[in-house]
Scaffold this active site. Structure first.
Site, short mmCIF file in Angstrom:
data_model
loop_
_atom_site.label_atom_id
_atom_site.label_comp_id
_atom_site.label_asym_id
_atom_site.label_seq_id
_atom_site.Cartn_x
_atom_site.Cartn_y
_atom_site.Cartn_z
N HIS A 24 0.82 -1.20 0.00
CA HIS A 24 0.00 0.00 0.00
C HIS A 24 0.86 1.26 0.00
CE1 HIS A 24 -3.86 -2.18 1.32
NE2 HIS A 24 -3.84 -1.93 0.04
N GLU B 86 -23.69 5.64 -22.55
CA GLU B 86 -22.88 4.51 -22.09
C GLU B 86 -23.43 3.18 -22.60
OE1 GLU B 86 -21.34 5.43 -17.73
OE2 GLU B 86 -23.46 5.95 -17.95
N ASP C 228 -18.12 2.22 -20.33
CA ASP C 228 -19.29 1.35 -20.38
C ASP C 228 -19.77 1.13 -21.80
OD1 ASP C 228 -19.93 0.37 -17.78
OD2 ASP C 228 -20.28 2.44 -17.18
N CYS D 280 -16.15 11.54 -21.79
CA CYS D 280 -15.56 11.56 -20.45
C CYS D 280 -15.05 10.18 -20.04
CB CYS D 280 -16.56 12.06 -19.41
SG CYS D 280 -17.97 10.97 -19.21
C1 PEP Z 1 -17.73 5.50 -18.54
O1 PEP Z 1 -18.47 4.51 -18.44
O2 PEP Z 1 -16.98 5.70 -19.51
C2 PEP Z 1 -17.72 6.51 -17.48
C3 PEP Z 1 -17.11 7.66 -17.63
O3 PEP Z 1 -18.30 6.18 -16.31
P1 PEP Z 1 -17.62 5.20 -15.24
O4 PEP Z 1 -16.25 4.84 -15.75
O5 PEP Z 1 -17.59 5.92 -13.95
O6 PEP Z 1 -18.55 4.03 -15.25
MG MG Z 2 -19.90 4.40 -16.85
#
Ligand code: PEP
Ligand code: MG
Length: 879
Positions: free
Chosen positions: A497, A734, A758, A805
């Site tokens: 850690h 997603e 996702d 994102c």
């Molecule tokens: C994604 O799915 O790309 C996303 C930004 O959300 P998370 O990674 O938090 O599921």
């Molecule tokens: Mg996601």
């Protein structure tokens, strides 16, 4: 059923247990008995009974005698490491044997040469209400001689519900777990696929799940069993990858308990896979410190004892293992760790027990406070420490010692040290490294018991290079980070850690430098090359000058990139591209601003309140969101509503075990199923000042009704709160469904944000956390790019923003494609902002579009990457 007689299993020299060179046996942690230094290599059954454990390594055997009394005979100390060499089993687990039957043979010479000691404990485990009498005195003993008698067998058997001699099942469940008539039983056997086996974090996860059921749940592997509620017991099973593990439960909710443990293992697998890609929680892994940055945590699992062969020195040059890559020149600095004194004798069990509980409660509180101030990594580590603090086996051992008259401090230290000793005996570096965490938890409690405050900051001189044998996580976090340039450890492990924390803090770190670190003069100038894996302990003035120049040019380069990142970002042809950062806490927001982020494109609100038993109320959420908004200054904050479920479980929101969690209650589905939680979060978000600075983002959308439902609640709350201006609302793309209906969806929202992590998982039908599919779960697959194209086209047509994102936004191969397809905002990990801005500034939208169109027609992600590389050139160090 009268007293049970235990006979000597072999000839030899009989000694009290205290003489066994092992804290676990000598401290009677496993139970009471005697030890024999054997003089012949044939182990005979010390009593009649059923063989419960006889592992493949055949170094130990346990027998369950009448009344359910377990007797363990352990041949030598540290003999598990022989892996069966020199041992031969002569009986099978599950068979019933008479006293004196031969159970195993061992080659005295082979075992004596390889083992720490031949001293072999014969113990009754656990003792519960049992006592020993007529114990044989120290001296020679022959196989079959009486060693001792066990009394209290009837009472204990009654207590265990075994008075008729029915025998407990072989799960080794403790007394309270003995089967009661009518109790349901459930069992399942699995092959462990976790790459690092059942190490601390998965063990903690399993124990936590097991504790939420009334069923007595045990895990069995290698012929040993463990109480599934005990992290330490689970770890001590030493289950590695590819090994079999059985889960057994008895009790009204046995079936659910077993299902929950299986689900927890799957969850741990997902976490492991995510961690293996550089971002344990945030999943923004493509560019982080690891991708061409100056700091990277070494992914190989290596643990280095001080006398490790990797440690070496030639003319003032020590060689070690790179735990966090980087380069530094500074002053050798040591910190002293002092042993906290404890007295052995207690002042009475009631007082000592209460003192221990009080100290643990205080430590729990203070760790909770520290967790709040740290990032995700620190919070995860503290969560593991909290598990140790609550571990039933540790606490049981400590409380037993207190009951035997020891002080709270002595009991706690003995309990933790015996666990460390068992971990040390395992042939698994990752588990051994958890010993440091136990030491840390031990000292927290001992300091609390002693009424001493742990230093909040350990002072360091300017430009300190810390050179020590080893370092605890809490010591690292207490060090003055601004003055700490690098860490060099004599021992240590790359998966410890402390290494994970150092990577998160971007501090170069070498481990395994050996005992020679003790000879490095304090205050001397040293050069740490955590890219070559060397520590120069006596560099020449010329070498020091060269090192300074190297550090300065790196810093200058980094500063230049950071400075350049402070201004808005445009492509070569003048197209405005917003570069935002993904955040998980307040610290991330500050880092994002320093790195030139123009706002937050994704605040993962579910990460703000992990590891707690109760949901955050409106005031607490408001305070946290407000802090983040303040850290961002006037920059926009896109707050994603809690994305709970699937690979993101929340302790305070236990969801029913699902066969297919990624396809179950996740994101907006969970939010709409718990409108109370959603409303609290929305109210907090709407109240952030200045009003309207927060934009809201809905996760896991699959149809428009979900957007309308959330919009409806927002409008109600706006009316309640007297908010008259509109609130910007976005939908995450997603799922393929959301992408394909983007043209309709965008009419109901103000912006779209593509969550490529996702989107890739659901498009390719590949679990984003699956280790074997990791290389193929590539967002540059043309199918995913086509969905990005549909989404971006919908945005362009509607004149609304389409952002990306997911992790792909920080992938230099993806950047031209995303811009070419029409994305105009990229939100990436804070550390990646300068490099992404630099890359964007050298791109022309028209070229990007042309390249992207060609990629849509390719057949695989590999082909896309090859074409992009051909066009933009091979990767270079981006940070
Ligand atoms: C994604 O799915 O790309 C996303 C930004 O959300 P998370 O990674 O938090 O599921
Ligand atoms: Mg996601």
């Amino acid at each position: 059923m009268s007293n049970l007689q235990i006979l000597a299993p072999f000839n030899g020299w009989c000694s009290p247990l205290e003489e066994v060179p092992d804290a676990v046996f000598a401290g009677r942690m496993l139970g009471d008995g005697l030890a024999i230094d054997p003089t012949n290599g044939s182990l005979l059954a010390p009593c009649a009974g059923e063989i419960i454990t006889l592992p493949a390594s055949a170094h130990a055997v346990s027998i369950r005698a009448a009344g359910g009394i377990d007797v363990l005979i352990h041949v030598g100390i540290d003999t598990v490491q022989l892996g069966g060499r020199g041992f031969e089993a002569r009986a099978q687990p599950g068979t019933t044997v008479r006293a004196g039957a031969e159970l195993l043979r061992f080659d005295l010479d082979v075992v004596a040469r390889a083992a720490k000691s031949l001293m072999s404990p014969i113990v009754v485990t656990p003792m519960d209400g049992l006592t020993l009498r007529q114990c044989r005195a120290e001296g020679p003993v022959a196989a079959g001689d009486l060693l001792f008698e066990v009394t209290g067998v009837i009472a204990v058997a009654k207590q265990r519900g075994l008075v008729n001699g029915s025998g407990a099942d072989a799960s080794g469940a403790d007394a309270s777990g003995a089967a009661r008539p009518g109790d349901a039983k459930a069992a399942q056997t699995l092959i462990m696929t976790l790459r690092q086996g059942l190490h601390a974090r998965p063990a903690a996860l399993l124990a936590q799940r097991a504790r939420s059921f009334t069923a007595q749940t045990t895990l069995a592997a290698h012929g040993r069993t463990a109480n599934a509620r005990s992290v330490v017991a689970i770890m001590a099973l030493g289950v590695g990858q590819g090994e079999e593990i059985s889960i057994q439960a008895t009790g009204a909710d046995a079936v659910r308990a077993v299902a929950a443990i299986v689900a927890a293992i799957q969850e741990a697998l997902r976490m492991e896979a995510v961690a293996a890609h550089g971002a344990p929680v945030t999943a923004d892994s493509v560019i982080g410190p690891c991708a061409g940055g100056e700091m990277a945590i070494n992914s190989a699992s290596t643990s280095c004892p001080a006398d490790s062969p990797v440690a070496g020195t030639t003319l003032g040059l020590l060689r070690g293992v790179i735990a966090v890559a980087g380069f530094a020149v500074g002053r050798a600095t040591r910190i002293e760790r002092r042993e906290i004194p404890v007295v052995e004798a207690g002042t009475g069990p009631a007082l000592e027990s209460a003192a221990l509980e009080r100290a643990q409660a205080d430590v729990r509180l203070s760790l909770g406070r520290v967790a709040k101030t740290g990032g995700v990594t620190r919070r995860e580590i503290i969560a593991a420490h909290l598990e140790f603090l609550d571990d039933p086996q540790l606490n049981e051992t400590a409380q037993n010692l207190i009951a035997a008259g020891k002080s709270a401090g002595f009991a706690w230290r003995t309990a933790t040290r015996s666990c460390i000793a068992s971990l040390d005996a395992l042939d698994n570096s990752r588990l051994r490294e958890r010993g440091d965490d136990l030491l840390d938890v031990e000292s927290h409690v001992l300091l609390e018991l002693a009424g001493e405050a742990r230093p909040v900051t350990i002072p360091l001189p300017e430009r300190a290079v810390l050179i020590v044998d080893d370092l605890l996580p809490s010591e690292l976090t207490a060090l003055d980070q601004k003055r700490l340039l690098a860490i060099c450890l004599g021992r240590g492990g790359v998966t410890s850690h402390v290494a994970i924390l150092a990577a998160a803090m971007e501090i170069p770190m070498l481990i395994g430098l050996g005992n020679a670190v003790r000879n490095v003069a304090s205050g001397s100038t040293v050069i740490v090359d955590a890219e070559a894996g060397t520590l120069q302990t006596a560099p020449t003035p010329a070498a020091i000058d060269t090192a300074h120049t190297k550090v300065e040019s790196r810093l200058a380069r980094r500063a230049k990139m950071q400075a350049a990142a402070q201004t808005d970002c445009y492509t070569l042809d003048g197209t405005r591209i917003e570069v935002f950062a993904n955040l998980g806490n307040v610290q991330d927001a500050a880092t994002a601003v320093v790195n030139g982020a123009e706002g937050c494109g994704l605040l993962r609100t579910e990460f703000l309140f992990l590891d707690r038993e109760t949901a955050p109320d409106e005031a607490e959420q408001l305070a946290t969101y407000q802090d983040i908004a303040a850290a961002l200054g006037s920059r926009p904050l896109i707050l994603r509503l809690m994305d709970v479920g699937g690979d993101k479980p929340l302790r305070y929101l236990p969801l029913p075990a699902e066969e297919n969690p990624a396809l179950g209650l996740r994101g907006v589905r969970t939010a709409l199923a718990r409108p109370d939680l959603l409303r609290t979060q929305l109210r907090a978000a709407l109240r952030v000042q200045p009003s309207g600075s927060v934009r809201l983002l809905i996760p896991m959308i699959t149809d428009i009704a979900e957007v309308l439902a959330v919009r409806g609640i927002i409008d109600e709350l706006r009316a309640e709160l007297g908010i008259h201006h509109p609130i910007a609302l976005g939908a995450m793309i997603e799922t393929p469904a959301a992408a394909l209906i983007a043209p309709a969806l965008i009419r109901e929202v103000d912006f779209l944000s593509i969550g490529s992590n996702d989107l890739t998982q659901y498009t390719l039908a590949m679990d984003r956390g699956h280790p074997q599919l990791a290389a193929r779960t590539d967002a540059l697959h043309p199918a995913v790019l086509r969905l990005v194209a549909v989404t971006a086209n919908a945005g362009t047509a509607a004149g609304k923003m389409v952002a990306v994102c997911g992790s792909v936004a920080a992938d230099r191969y993806a950047v031209p494609l995303l811009l070419g397809l029409g994305a105009r905002e990229l939100s990436v990990v804070p550390a990646a902002v300068p490099a992404i801005k630099r890359q964007i500034r050298a791109l022309r939208i028209e070229d990007c579009h042309e390249l992207a169109m060609k990629c849509l027609d390719l057949a695989s992600a590999a082909a896309v990457r090859a074409l992009v590389e051909e066009t933009i050139g091979p990767g270079e160090n981006m940070q």
